[in-house]
Design an enzyme around this catalytic site. Structure first.
Site, mmCIF file in Angstrom:
data_model
loop_
_atom_site.group_PDB
_atom_site.id
_atom_site.type_symbol
_atom_site.label_atom_id
_atom_site.label_comp_id
_atom_site.label_asym_id
_atom_site.label_seq_id
_atom_site.Cartn_x
_atom_site.Cartn_y
_atom_site.Cartn_z
ATOM 1 N N ASP A 1 49.054 13.169 56.285
ATOM 2 C CA ASP A 1 49.003 12.221 55.467
ATOM 3 C C ASP A 1 48.931 11.284 55.859
ATOM 4 O OD1 ASP A 1 47.298 13.289 52.747
ATOM 5 O OD2 ASP A 1 49.459 13.362 52.391
ATOM 6 N N GLU B 1 54.834 9.280 54.506
ATOM 7 C CA GLU B 1 53.275 9.583 54.283
ATOM 8 C C GLU B 1 52.851 8.515 54.248
ATOM 9 O OE1 GLU B 1 52.805 13.605 52.671
ATOM 10 O OE2 GLU B 1 54.118 12.555 51.376
ATOM 11 N N HIS C 1 36.933 34.016 54.121
ATOM 12 C CA HIS C 1 38.506 34.826 53.995
ATOM 13 C C HIS C 1 38.614 35.311 54.809
ATOM 14 C CE1 HIS C 1 38.157 33.595 48.679
ATOM 15 N NE2 HIS C 1 39.259 32.575 49.498
ATOM 16 N N CYS D 1 58.053 17.047 58.397
ATOM 17 C CA CYS D 1 56.894 18.861 57.904
ATOM 18 C C CYS D 1 55.935 18.412 58.339
ATOM 19 C CB CYS D 1 57.881 18.292 57.490
ATOM 20 S SG CYS D 1 57.451 17.670 55.649
#
Length: 839
Positions: free
Chosen positions: A713, A689, A453, A759
């Site tokens: 993707d 995609e 993290h 995007c």
């Protein structure tokens, strides 16, 4: 309040559970109980009841009483590997037994040869709180060894029929923190008690730590059990959730990295060169600030059970409030990490373990430390670096709760000067959040990993970070000048004059480029020869919108609406969605807003949108397919989008499109939403995609207004490489000529649509930007922190140069060749520094 007495299932020496040489048993993470070192070969029923657990390996047996108390008798340790050798069964699963009835006969010689230890835990795994009766003595079979107290109303869930089912877990990365939290959240939503069993191990589904402690791997078969008023509903919900895959929705590929143990190198002029692992990229020169934290002293002895229990819960409540306040501000990454901390803080397994230590006379601080350290040790013992990194989250919470228990104010954050590079043995998330981000230049730690993290936070803050540094960091003195080259996986302490000059020159050039980019971020973006290129930002929620606009974003090219749908048990209603979308539109202040419909399924399962078992969820019921599968959820979302009011364009974008038929179905639903709400019809576009969509864009174009390439993707499907597979990460590159050719073909088929955008990850890749423009892309939606730099790169390009570069890129043999070509052409503009350039 009622109680059940547990009788010794075998003769032998009765020992406290803490003497068992296995952390999961000794620390009470499996449950409360005792252990018996057997002196006779027969295991008997500890009370009247039903055999509810008997694995094929026969090394353990679980019996449930009529009151719902469940006792696990685990014969020896690591006896599962015997595969039944040395065990003879007398009572099958489901059989009713009386106290003292034989359950198993043991060949102690065979078992002793194959076991780590014959010490056999007798554990209360459900139904109430157990208290040992005089451990540390010899017992005969049938003697009372435990008293289990059932609080009023607590036995309700254990009464009645217990429902069971088997499920094979499709978990490529195991049952780590986030998926475990989803199971726990799902189980807590029902008036039922749900347990998961994996071989000899058992976990309360409401306990995050217990679930993670199961060590579930991809393809493991789990037994689910549920009892209580809503047992059937709970069982089906948890089963569907597990079958959905339970993986995170970040598209993040974990990198498995061993700790670096390279010895320090003494370079020119006596400089100290340390190697590590890149957690966040960058190159900085600054002064080392050593962060030290002292161990908080806690008293082992308590002041009484009531007083210490009250103190523990007050401290937990205080820390919970602190985390909730901290989560109210900051970016999506910060909020997600703090949400995970809240899940740990509310974990019943941790709390019960701490309360057990308090009940034994320990102080609240000592009890909490014992609970968190046991959980941390369990995570670190797992063969998964990401799980080991979650131990740091537990230790972070340990420290915060101990500070709250002390009654003193939390220590003030470490004061750092401008350009400080924090060096430490380790850094906790809360410590990083407390540092002055404006003065923090970099981070270097002995421990930690690239998926921790702290690494995620550092990357989000734009702070270079080097972790897993081996020997030698303790030799870096406070205040010494250092070069932190996270890209080159090195930190150089007391650099030579020549190295310092090279590093400062490279860092200054980079910072000048970034500063120049930020200064012009608010201007419209055009190429050097005047071609308009719109640079939007990808957003995850309303809090990111205003900062993105301030950073130069000309709109939102991808709003990931999953933030509204994840981590909850029911779908958000129309008004809740409208409020969020409207807040984002308001922050964009008339700039375009492209809202992607819910992209669920695959690596983003939802408990209220269960999917059937799938061999490969990435190829299954996900994206627009899941929306068409549940038209009620999709229509509600479309209605909310139609109600958004904005001076700028509002658009709907459909994910994972593979056919014109899917677009037509969605278009029909959008028409219904427009008619029902009386709102303005939004633009309708699709994400490219799949290779199918790329190759048939000419067929899609008449039914849509725009396209945007989801290159992450598209790359995995074009190259047939799972983007969750760490071993393929280096090869999974969107600049592969095959991917670029699909983009080129799709742009050709798109014609004159309003937007032809990207995007996915390539829109934030400065090397890819000129190639994408050369292929015909006119809208780039990048991560907010990259918007200004993308615009700066575009301003230095001409369309002819971009087209020439794109044509050459399509003719290359692989992604490496494309990157080398693009890097060479962009060198004069971007002055990229090769990895290790300061060496």
């Amino acid at each position: 309040m009622t109680s059940v007495v547990v009788h010794a299932p075998m003769a032998g020496w009765l020992a406290p559970l803490g003497e068992v040489p296995d952390a999961a048993f000794a620390e009470g993470l499996v449950g409360d109980g005792v252990a018996i070192d057997p002196t006779e070969p027969v295991v008997r029923a500890p009370f009247d009841g039903v055999v509810v657990g008997l694995p094929a390996s026969r090394h353990a047996v679980t019996v449930r009483s009529a009151e719902g108390v469940e006792v696990l008798i685990h014969v020896g340790l690591e006896t599962v590997a015997l595969n039944g050798a040395g065990f003879t069964v007398h009572a099958a699963e489901g059989a009713k037994v009386k106290a003292g009835d034989p359950l198993l006969t043991l060949d102690l010689d065979v078992i002793a040869d194959g076991a780590k230890s014959l010490l056999s835990p007798v554990i209360v795994v459900g139904g109430g709180a157990a208290t040992a009766i005089d451990p540390g003595r010899s017992v005969r079979a049938g003697e009372a060894i435990l008293t289990v107290v059932i609080e009023d109303g607590a036995a309700v869930q254990g009464q009645g029929e217990t429902l069971t089912t088997m499920v094979r877990a499709p978990l490529p990365h195991g049952l780590h923190a986030r998926p475990a939290a989803r199971i726990a959240a799902c189980a807590k939503g029902f008036d039922a008690r749900v347990t998961l069993r994996l071989g000899e191990r058992r976990a309360d589904a409401a306990s995050l730590v217990a679930l993670m402690g199961l060590g579930v791997r991809d393809g493991d078969e789990l037994k689910l059990e549920a009892s209580g008023r809503q047992a059937a509903e709970a069982l089906e919900a948890v089963r569907a959730l597990i079958l959905s895959g339970l993986e995170e929705g970040q598209g993040h590929t974990a990198t498995v990295v061993a700790s670096v143990k390279a010895a320090p190198i003494i370079g020119e002029d006596g400089e100290l060169i340390l190697s590590g692992v890149t957690a966040a990229p960058g190159l900085v020169v600054g002064r080392a600030v050593r962060l030290r934290q002292s161990e908080i002293v806690v008293a082992e002895a308590g002041r009484g059970v009531a007083a210490e229990t009250t103190a523990l819960h007050q401290a937990l409540s205080a820390v919970r409030s602190q985390i909730e306040r901290a989560a109210a501000g900051g970016g999506a990454h910060r909020r997600a990490i703090l949400a995970a901390h809240l899940a740990f803080l509310d974990d019943p397994g941790l709390i019960e373990t701490a309360e057990r230590h308090v009940a034994e006379g320990r102080g609240a601080g000592f009890a909490w430390r014992e609970a968190t350290r046991a959980g941390a040790a369990l995570f670190r013992a797992m063969d998964d670096p990401r799980m080991a990194e979650r131990a740091d989250d537990l230790l972070d919470l340990e420290r915060q709760v101990l500070i709250a228990l002390s009654g003193e104010a939390a220590p003030a954050p470490v004061a750092i000067g401008p350009g400080s590079i924090v060096v430490a043995d380790d850094l906790l998330p809360s410590q990083l959040m407390a540092l002055d981000a404006a003065r923090l230049a970099g981070i270097c730690t002995v421990r930690g990993g690239p998926t921790s993290h702290v690494a995620i936070l550092a990357a989000a803050m734009g702070v270079p970070a080097l972790v897993a540094v081996g020997d030698g960091l303790e030799r870096v003195e406070d205040g010494v000048l250092v070069v932190l080259d996270a890209d080159g996986r090195q930190m150089i302490a007391a650099p030579s004059a020549a190295r310092q000059a090279r590093a400062q020159s490279a860092a200054a050039a980079r910072e000048r480029r970034r500063a120049d980019a930020r200064a012009l971020a608010g201007e419209d973006c055009r190429t050097a020869d005047g071609v308009r290129i719109e640079v939007f930002a990808n957003l995850g929620d309303a809090a990111e919108a205003a900062p993105a606009v301030a950073g130069g974003a000309e709109g939102c090219g991808l709003l990931r609406t999953e933030f509204l749908f994840l981590e909850r048990e029911t779908a958000p209603d129309e008004d809740e969605q409208l409020a969020e979308y409207q807040a984002i539109a308001d922050a964009l202040d008339g700039r375009p807003l492209i809202v992607r419909t819910l992209d669920a399924g695959g690596d983003k399962p939802l408990p209220y949108l269960p999917t059937p078992p799938e061999e490969n969820p990435a190829l299954g019921l996900r994206g627009v397919r899941s929306g068409l599968h549940r038209p009620d959820i999709l229509l509600t979302q479309l209605r909310a989008i139609c109600r958004v009011r904005s001076r700028g364009a509002v658009a709907v974008m459909l994910p994972m499109i593979a056919s014109v038929a899917e677009v037509r179905q969605a278009r029909a639903m959008l028409d219904v939403a427009v008619a029902e709400t009386g709102g303005a019809a939004p633009l309708l576009g699709v994400m490219i995609e799949t290779p199918a969509a790329a190759m048939t864009t000419d067929r899609l174009a008449p039914a849509i207004d725009f396209i945007s390439f989801g290159t992450n993707d598209l790359t995995q499907y074009a190259l047939a490489m799972d983007r969750q597979n760490a071993g393929l990460a280096a090869q999974l590159d969107g600049l592969h000529p095959a991917v670029l050719r699909l983009i080129a073909r799709s742009v050709e088929g798109a014609g004159a649509l309003k937007w032809i955008g990207v995007c996915g990850g390539l829109a934030s890749d400065l090397t890819a930007v000129p190639i994408l423009i050369g292929l015909g892309v006119r809208e780039l939606s990048a991560t907010p922190s990259m918007v200004a730099e993308v615009k700066a790169v575009v301003r230095g390009l001409t369309l002819d140069d971009c087209r020439a570069l794109a044509a050459e890129a399509l003719a290359q043999d692989g992604a490496e060749a494309v990157r080398a070509l693009a890097g060479e052409r962009l060198a004069a503009l971007l002055q990229p520094r090769a990895v290790g350039a300061v060496a």
